[in-house]
Scaffold this motif. Structure first.
Motif, PDB file in Angstrom:
ATOM      1  N   SER A  94       0.838  -1.205   0.000  1.00  0.00           N
ATOM      2  CA  SER A  94       0.000   0.000   0.000  1.00  0.00           C
ATOM      3  C   SER A  94       0.869   1.249   0.000  1.00  0.00           C
ATOM      4  N   ARG A  95       1.899   1.263   0.833  1.00  0.00           N
ATOM      5  CA  ARG A  95       2.783   2.432   0.855  1.00  0.00           C
ATOM      6  C   ARG A  95       3.458   2.625  -0.495  1.00  0.00           C
ATOM      7  N   ALA A  96       3.881   1.538  -1.109  1.00  0.00           N
ATOM      8  CA  ALA A  96       4.543   1.647  -2.411  1.00  0.00           C
ATOM      9  C   ALA A  96       3.572   2.152  -3.477  1.00  0.00           C
ATOM     10  N   LEU A  97       2.309   1.720  -3.418  1.00  0.00           N
ATOM     11  CA  LEU A  97       1.325   2.216  -4.374  1.00  0.00           C
ATOM     12  C   LEU A  97       1.124   3.721  -4.216  1.00  0.00           C
ATOM     13  N   VAL A  98       1.084   4.192  -2.981  1.00  0.00           N
ATOM     14  CA  VAL A  98       0.958   5.633  -2.752  1.00  0.00           C
ATOM     15  C   VAL A  98       2.185   6.365  -3.293  1.00  0.00           C
ATOM     16  N   SER A  99       3.367   5.836  -3.032  1.00  0.00           N
ATOM     17  CA  SER A  99       4.588   6.470  -3.535  1.00  0.00           C
ATOM     18  C   SER A  99       4.588   6.540  -5.056  1.00  0.00           C
ATOM     19  N   ARG A 100       4.178   5.455  -5.703  1.00  0.00           N
ATOM     20  CA  ARG A 100       4.130   5.452  -7.161  1.00  0.00           C
ATOM     21  C   ARG A 100       3.091   6.452  -7.672  1.00  0.00           C
ATOM     22  N   ALA A 101       1.950   6.538  -7.018  1.00  0.00           N
ATOM     23  CA  ALA A 101       0.912   7.488  -7.422  1.00  0.00           C
ATOM     24  C   ALA A 101       1.416   8.919  -7.288  1.00  0.00           C
ATOM     25  N   LEU A 102       2.125   9.217  -6.198  1.00  0.00           N
ATOM     26  CA  LEU A 102       2.668  10.558  -6.016  1.00  0.00           C
ATOM     27  C   LEU A 102       3.684  10.894  -7.098  1.00  0.00           C
ATOM     28  N   GLU A 103       4.486   9.916  -7.472  1.00  0.00           N
ATOM     29  CA  GLU A 103       5.453  10.130  -8.552  1.00  0.00           C
ATOM     30  C   GLU A 103       4.722  10.426  -9.863  1.00  0.00           C
ATOM     31  N   ASP A 104       3.687   9.659 -10.172  1.00  0.00           N
ATOM     32  CA  ASP A 104       2.919   9.898 -11.395  1.00  0.00           C
ATOM     33  C   ASP A 104       2.261  11.272 -11.371  1.00  0.00           C
ATOM     34  N   LEU A 105       1.705  11.649 -10.232  1.00  0.00           N
ATOM     35  CA  LEU A 105       1.051  12.953 -10.121  1.00  0.00           C
ATOM     36  C   LEU A 105       2.046  14.087 -10.290  1.00  0.00           C
ATOM     37  N   ALA A 157       5.737  -5.044 -10.452  1.00  0.00           N
ATOM     38  CA  ALA A 157       6.462  -4.234 -11.435  1.00  0.00           C
ATOM     39  C   ALA A 157       6.065  -2.762 -11.320  1.00  0.00           C
ATOM     40  N   GLN A 158       4.792  -2.515 -11.075  1.00  0.00           N
ATOM     41  CA  GLN A 158       4.290  -1.147 -10.934  1.00  0.00           C
ATOM     42  C   GLN A 158       4.978  -0.412  -9.784  1.00  0.00           C
ATOM     43  N   VAL A 159       5.256  -1.110  -8.698  1.00  0.00           N
ATOM     44  CA  VAL A 159       5.759  -0.437  -7.487  1.00  0.00           C
ATOM     45  C   VAL A 159       7.220  -0.769  -7.196  1.00  0.00           C
ATOM     46  N   ARG A 160       7.907  -1.423  -8.109  1.00  0.00           N
ATOM     47  CA  ARG A 160       9.277  -1.862  -7.833  1.00  0.00           C
ATOM     48  C   ARG A 160      10.182  -0.696  -7.431  1.00  0.00           C
ATOM     49  N   THR A 161      10.133   0.397  -8.200  1.00  0.00           N
ATOM     50  CA  THR A 161      10.999   1.539  -7.891  1.00  0.00           C
ATOM     51  C   THR A 161      10.661   2.115  -6.520  1.00  0.00           C
ATOM     52  N   ASN A 188      11.969   2.790  -0.727  1.00  0.00           N
ATOM     53  CA  ASN A 188      11.580   2.638   0.675  1.00  0.00           C
ATOM     54  C   ASN A 188      12.390   1.582   1.407  1.00  0.00           C
ATOM     55  N   GLY A 189      13.249   0.869   0.687  1.00  0.00           N
ATOM     56  CA  GLY A 189      14.041  -0.198   1.301  1.00  0.00           C
ATOM     57  C   GLY A 189      13.260  -1.461   1.577  1.00  0.00           C
ATOM     58  N   ASP A 190      12.148  -1.655   0.840  1.00  0.00           N
ATOM     59  CA  ASP A 190      11.230  -2.766   1.127  1.00  0.00           C
ATOM     60  C   ASP A 190      11.231  -3.858   0.076  1.00  0.00           C
ATOM     61  N   LEU A 191      12.018  -3.713  -0.997  1.00  0.00           N
ATOM     62  CA  LEU A 191      11.873  -4.628  -2.128  1.00  0.00           C
ATOM     63  C   LEU A 191      12.152  -6.077  -1.738  1.00  0.00           C
ATOM     64  N   ALA A 192      13.278  -6.336  -1.093  1.00  0.00           N
ATOM     65  CA  ALA A 192      13.640  -7.720  -0.770  1.00  0.00           C
ATOM     66  C   ALA A 192      12.612  -8.354   0.159  1.00  0.00           C
ATOM     67  N   GLU A 193      12.147  -7.586   1.143  1.00  0.00           N
ATOM     68  CA  GLU A 193      11.177  -8.143   2.084  1.00  0.00           C
ATOM     69  C   GLU A 193       9.861  -8.466   1.386  1.00  0.00           C
TER      70      GLU A 193
END
Length: 370
Positions: free
Chosen positions: A247-258, A308-312, A317-322
């Motif tokens: 969820s946090r990553a989706l918000v981050s990606r949305a903010l980047e798109d905006l 793939a949408q939220v990988r970046t 956020n340092g969460d990819l591996a987890e």
């Protein structure tokens, strides 16, 4: 970010829901302390409790908050001869043993919805992610709508309805659909339009007050956050952490798109409803509907598209591996609904013991799901 987890209280030998929320809350502080900012309180029915984390910035901090609350509440419940279960709907047979609320907002809800809510004991996992302001929150909600059915499928943990196998992976979602409105959030052009629409629904008598909506993502009425309300309550702490990090990553990606001037296009309401229904019906076991492409795809291909949408954002956020590890565990072991069906044949007392063990983490670190 923060997480609110709802739990059921049941009789440990029969699986019947037990209305012991108030005595459990009266004694929980004797069984441990909660991290700063974490809280526990009752829910609509006296057979339910909710634990809310404090504001967290890392997966480890969030895990500690959630684990501490689960342990404290489970110990207090056991002292009242109850079991604390992380399940979206009751597993035990028979009718609900609920007590209607007699005062306050809960009484207003009972009066407004009648039989629809009289036996409502569904439990969810709500994730809050901080944003700058409410107009931004509305724009973010527009962006994340495509992925809410996938988050639901990953969280599916409510296959039973008072002992009956419903054939669904998230029966909680079906129960929620009985309320007016709900489902994926309509497309709004800003917070003013959002509040006007909510005010109209209150005026029409379908919502008790402006703080009540049934949409599965929304600007929070209490905090400067986007609130994700789509997930079933998580079987394990790990499942809850996975929902929070995605969820946090989706918000981050949305903010980047905006920030690049990319606004989300409205979804078809009918296709969005189909996407949500297929996720509740099948979980991750069949094809799901992509509400943007308006076609069915294998469930795990949509999970991979989400990653793939939220990988970046996960990397930042340092969460990819987890997240990759947690998703791999779900893929190998199954969702909570799959686990519940696997143990149901052992009988109710054994199933309650099994669910209790998964609800309460044994120690620190990653909690196994199997």
């Amino acid at each position: 970010m923060g997480v609110e987890e709802e739990f059921l209280l049941v009789h440990p030998r029969t699986g019947h829901t037990s209305p012991c929320a108030e005595p459990v809350l009266a004694r929980y502080h004797h069984h441990g302390t909660l991290p700063d900012g974490a809280q526990v309180h009752r829910e609509l029915r006296l057979t339910q409790l909710e634990a809310a984390s404090g504001v967290c910035t890392t997966a480890g901090e969030l895990r500690d908050h959630l684990a501490a609350a689960r342990r404290v509440l489970a110990a207090a419940a056991a002292a009242e001869d109850c079991a604390l279960l992380a399940t979206g709907t009751p597993i035990g047979p028979g009718t609900a043993t609920t007590l209607a609320a007699s005062t306050g907002r809960y009484a207003e809800i009972d009066a407004a919805y009648g039989a629809v809510v009289a036996d409502y004991e569904a439990c969810g996992c709500h994730v809050h992610v901080g944003v700058e302001d409410r107009d931004t929150a509305v724009a973010v909600v527009n962006h994340v709508g495509r992925w809410l059915p996938t988050l639901l499928a990953l969280s599916a943990n409510s296959p039973f309805d008072h002992g009956r196998d419903t054939g669904y992976h998230s029966w909680r979602t079906v129960l929620q659909s009985r309320f007016p409105g709900g489902g994926l959030t309509p497309h709004f052009r800003g917070y003013d339009e959002f509040r006007r629409t909510v005010g109209t629904l209150v005026e029409c008598g379908t919502l008790v007050d402006p703080n009540q909506t049934f949409w599965l993502a929304r600007p929070s009425g209490r905090f400067p956050t986007v609130e994700f309300r789509v997930a079933d309550t998580a079987l394990t702490v790990d499942h809850a952490v996975l929902q929070a990090l995605l969820s946090r990553a989706l918000v981050s990606r949305a903010l980047e798109d905006l920030s690049r001037g990319h606004e989300a296009a409205p979804l078809s309401p009918q296709v969005a409803a189909a996407a949500l229904w297929t996720a509740s019906r099948h979980g991750l076991t069949d094809r799901l509907v992509d509400p943007v492409e308006e076609t069915r795809r294998p469930a795990w291909s949509l999970v991979e598209a989400l990653l793939a949408q939220v990988r970046t954002a996960l990397e930042a956020n340092g969460d990819l591996a987890e997240v990759q590890d947690l998703v791999a565990a779900v893929r190998a072991d199954g969702t909570g609904s799959a686990h519940q069906r696997a143990v149901a044949g052992r009988g109710i007392p054994a199933a309650v013991r099994w669910l209790t063990a998964r609800t309460v983490p044994a120690g620190h670190g990653t909690q196994l799901t199997g």
